[in-house]
Design a protein around this motif. Structure first.
Motif, PDB file in Angstrom:
ATOM      1  N   ALA A  13       0.830  -1.206   0.000  1.00 12.77           N
ATOM      2  CA  ALA A  13       0.000   0.000   0.000  1.00 12.77           C
ATOM      3  C   ALA A  13       0.865   1.256   0.000  1.00 12.77           C
ATOM      4  O   ALA A  13       0.413   2.317  -0.382  1.00 12.77           O
ATOM      5  CB  ALA A  13      -0.923   0.001   1.209  1.00 12.77           C
ATOM      6  N   GLU A  14       2.114   1.135   0.403  1.00 13.05           N
ATOM      7  CA  GLU A  14       3.019   2.277   0.465  1.00 13.05           C
ATOM      8  C   GLU A  14       3.803   2.484  -0.831  1.00 13.05           C
ATOM      9  O   GLU A  14       4.556   3.418  -0.943  1.00 13.05           O
ATOM     10  CB  GLU A  14       3.993   2.091   1.630  1.00 13.05           C
ATOM     11  N   THR A  15       3.662   1.607  -1.806  1.00 12.61           N
ATOM     12  CA  THR A  15       4.381   1.742  -3.064  1.00 12.61           C
ATOM     13  C   THR A  15       3.607   2.670  -3.982  1.00 12.61           C
ATOM     14  O   THR A  15       2.438   2.477  -4.229  1.00 12.61           O
ATOM     15  CB  THR A  15       4.566   0.371  -3.741  1.00 12.61           C
ATOM     16  N   ILE A  16       4.291   3.688  -4.479  1.00 12.32           N
ATOM     17  CA  ILE A  16       3.676   4.670  -5.362  1.00 12.32           C
ATOM     18  C   ILE A  16       4.315   4.530  -6.743  1.00 12.32           C
ATOM     19  O   ILE A  16       5.532   4.407  -6.858  1.00 12.32           O
ATOM     20  CB  ILE A  16       3.896   6.105  -4.831  1.00 12.32           C
ATOM     21  N   VAL A  17       3.493   4.553  -7.792  1.00  9.89           N
ATOM     22  CA  VAL A  17       3.974   4.417  -9.167  1.00  9.89           C
ATOM     23  C   VAL A  17       3.618   5.675  -9.952  1.00  9.89           C
ATOM     24  O   VAL A  17       2.489   6.152  -9.892  1.00  9.89           O
ATOM     25  CB  VAL A  17       3.336   3.179  -9.841  1.00  9.89           C
ATOM     26  N   CYS A  18       4.578   6.203 -10.682  1.00 11.70           N
ATOM     27  CA  CYS A  18       4.340   7.378 -11.523  1.00 11.70           C
ATOM     28  C   CYS A  18       3.346   6.999 -12.615  1.00 11.70           C
ATOM     29  O   CYS A  18       3.532   6.012 -13.329  1.00 11.70           O
ATOM     30  CB  CYS A  18       5.645   7.868 -12.138  1.00 11.70           C
ATOM     31  N   ALA A  19       2.288   7.791 -12.756  1.00 10.75           N
ATOM     32  CA  ALA A  19       1.239   7.511 -13.737  1.00 10.75           C
ATOM     33  C   ALA A  19       1.711   7.736 -15.166  1.00 10.75           C
ATOM     34  O   ALA A  19       1.088   7.266 -16.107  1.00 10.75           O
ATOM     35  CB  ALA A  19       0.023   8.388 -13.454  1.00 10.75           C
ATOM     36  N   ARG A  20       2.824   8.412 -15.339  1.00 12.33           N
ATOM     37  CA  ARG A  20       3.299   8.707 -16.694  1.00 12.33           C
ATOM     38  C   ARG A  20       4.404   7.750 -17.149  1.00 12.33           C
ATOM     39  O   ARG A  20       4.317   7.156 -18.206  1.00 12.33           O
ATOM     40  CB  ARG A  20       3.795  10.149 -16.772  1.00 12.33           C
ATOM     41  N   CYS A  21       5.441   7.572 -16.326  1.00 12.27           N
ATOM     42  CA  CYS A  21       6.590   6.769 -16.774  1.00 12.27           C
ATOM     43  C   CYS A  21       6.717   5.424 -16.065  1.00 12.27           C
ATOM     44  O   CYS A  21       7.509   4.589 -16.479  1.00 12.27           O
ATOM     45  CB  CYS A  21       7.884   7.554 -16.608  1.00 12.27           C
ATOM     46  N   CYS A  48       8.959  13.614 -14.520  1.00 13.34           N
ATOM     47  CA  CYS A  48       7.740  13.858 -15.304  1.00 13.34           C
ATOM     48  C   CYS A  48       7.103  15.184 -14.907  1.00 13.34           C
ATOM     49  O   CYS A  48       6.587  15.914 -15.757  1.00 13.34           O
ATOM     50  CB  CYS A  48       6.748  12.708 -15.117  1.00 13.34           C
ATOM     51  N   GLY A  49       7.141  15.508 -13.628  1.00 11.49           N
ATOM     52  CA  GLY A  49       6.604  16.786 -13.163  1.00 11.49           C
ATOM     53  C   GLY A  49       7.342  17.957 -13.786  1.00 11.49           C
ATOM     54  O   GLY A  49       6.727  18.899 -14.289  1.00 11.49           O
ATOM     55  N   ARG A  50       8.689  17.896 -13.767  1.00 13.89           N
ATOM     56  CA  ARG A  50       9.488  18.978 -14.350  1.00 13.89           C
ATOM     57  C   ARG A  50       9.270  19.093 -15.856  1.00 13.89           C
ATOM     58  O   ARG A  50       9.163  20.187 -16.396  1.00 13.89           O
ATOM     59  CB  ARG A  50      10.972  18.735 -14.074  1.00 13.89           C
ATOM     60  N   THR A  51       9.212  17.953 -16.516  1.00 17.07           N
ATOM     61  CA  THR A  51       9.047  17.947 -17.969  1.00 17.07           C
ATOM     62  C   THR A  51       7.705  18.538 -18.386  1.00 17.07           C
ATOM     63  O   THR A  51       7.596  19.184 -19.427  1.00 17.07           O
ATOM     64  CB  THR A  51       9.162  16.506 -18.504  1.00 17.07           C
ATOM     65  N   ASN A  52       6.678  18.361 -17.569  1.00 19.06           N
ATOM     66  CA  ASN A  52       5.325  18.757 -17.958  1.00 19.06           C
ATOM     67  C   ASN A  52       4.757  19.892 -17.119  1.00 19.06           C
ATOM     68  O   ASN A  52       3.552  20.113 -17.112  1.00 19.06           O
ATOM     69  CB  ASN A  52       4.416  17.530 -17.870  1.00 19.06           C
ATOM     70  N   ILE A  53       5.612  20.650 -16.443  1.00 25.84           N
ATOM     71  CA  ILE A  53       5.127  21.695 -15.533  1.00 25.84           C
ATOM     72  C   ILE A  53       4.296  22.762 -16.248  1.00 25.84           C
ATOM     73  O   ILE A  53       3.305  23.243 -15.715  1.00 25.84           O
ATOM     74  CB  ILE A  53       6.290  22.327 -14.734  1.00 25.84           C
ATOM     75  N   ARG A  54       4.650  23.126 -17.466  1.00 25.46           N
ATOM     76  CA  ARG A  54       3.863  24.134 -18.199  1.00 25.46           C
ATOM     77  C   ARG A  54       2.445  23.632 -18.450  1.00 25.46           C
ATOM     78  O   ARG A  54       1.483  24.371 -18.307  1.00 25.46           O
ATOM     79  CB  ARG A  54       4.529  24.487 -19.522  1.00 25.46           C
ATOM     80  N   ALA A  55       2.301  22.381 -18.827  1.00 23.05           N
ATOM     81  CA  ALA A  55       0.972  21.824 -19.074  1.00 23.05           C
ATOM     82  C   ALA A  55       0.176  21.755 -17.773  1.00 23.05           C
ATOM     83  O   ALA A  55      -1.028  22.010 -17.755  1.00 23.05           O
ATOM     84  CB  ALA A  55       1.078  20.440 -19.696  1.00 23.05           C
TER      85      ALA A  55
END
Length: 65
Positions: A13-21, A48-55
């Motif tokens: 339950a503590e494992t988090i997965v990036c929804a993009r990569c 992914c956050g840095r890459t897509n911050i403008r969007a």
């Protein structure tokens, strides 16, 4: 992959997965972005956050930035 059963490893339950990569983190890293989309919580890693911050910012009302 679980090396004993050759099945996909079970994530805790503590494992988090990036929804993009698909990057995986134990627990919720404080620098990851959390978004609620269609009632589901989604997390995005630092890269992914840095890459897509403008969007991401483009979807916010100007009061938020």
């Amino acid at each position: 992959m679980d090396q004993k059963t050759h099945q996909p490893a079970q994530m805790s339950a503590e494992t988090i997965v990036c929804a993009r990569c698909g990057a995986v983190a134990d627990g919720v890293p404080p620098t990851w972005i959390c978004s609620v989309e269609n009632g589901a919580r989604r997390y995005f890693c630092d890269d992914c956050g840095r890459t897509n911050i403008r969007a991401i910012e483009g979807r916010l009302d100007s009061d938020w930035w």
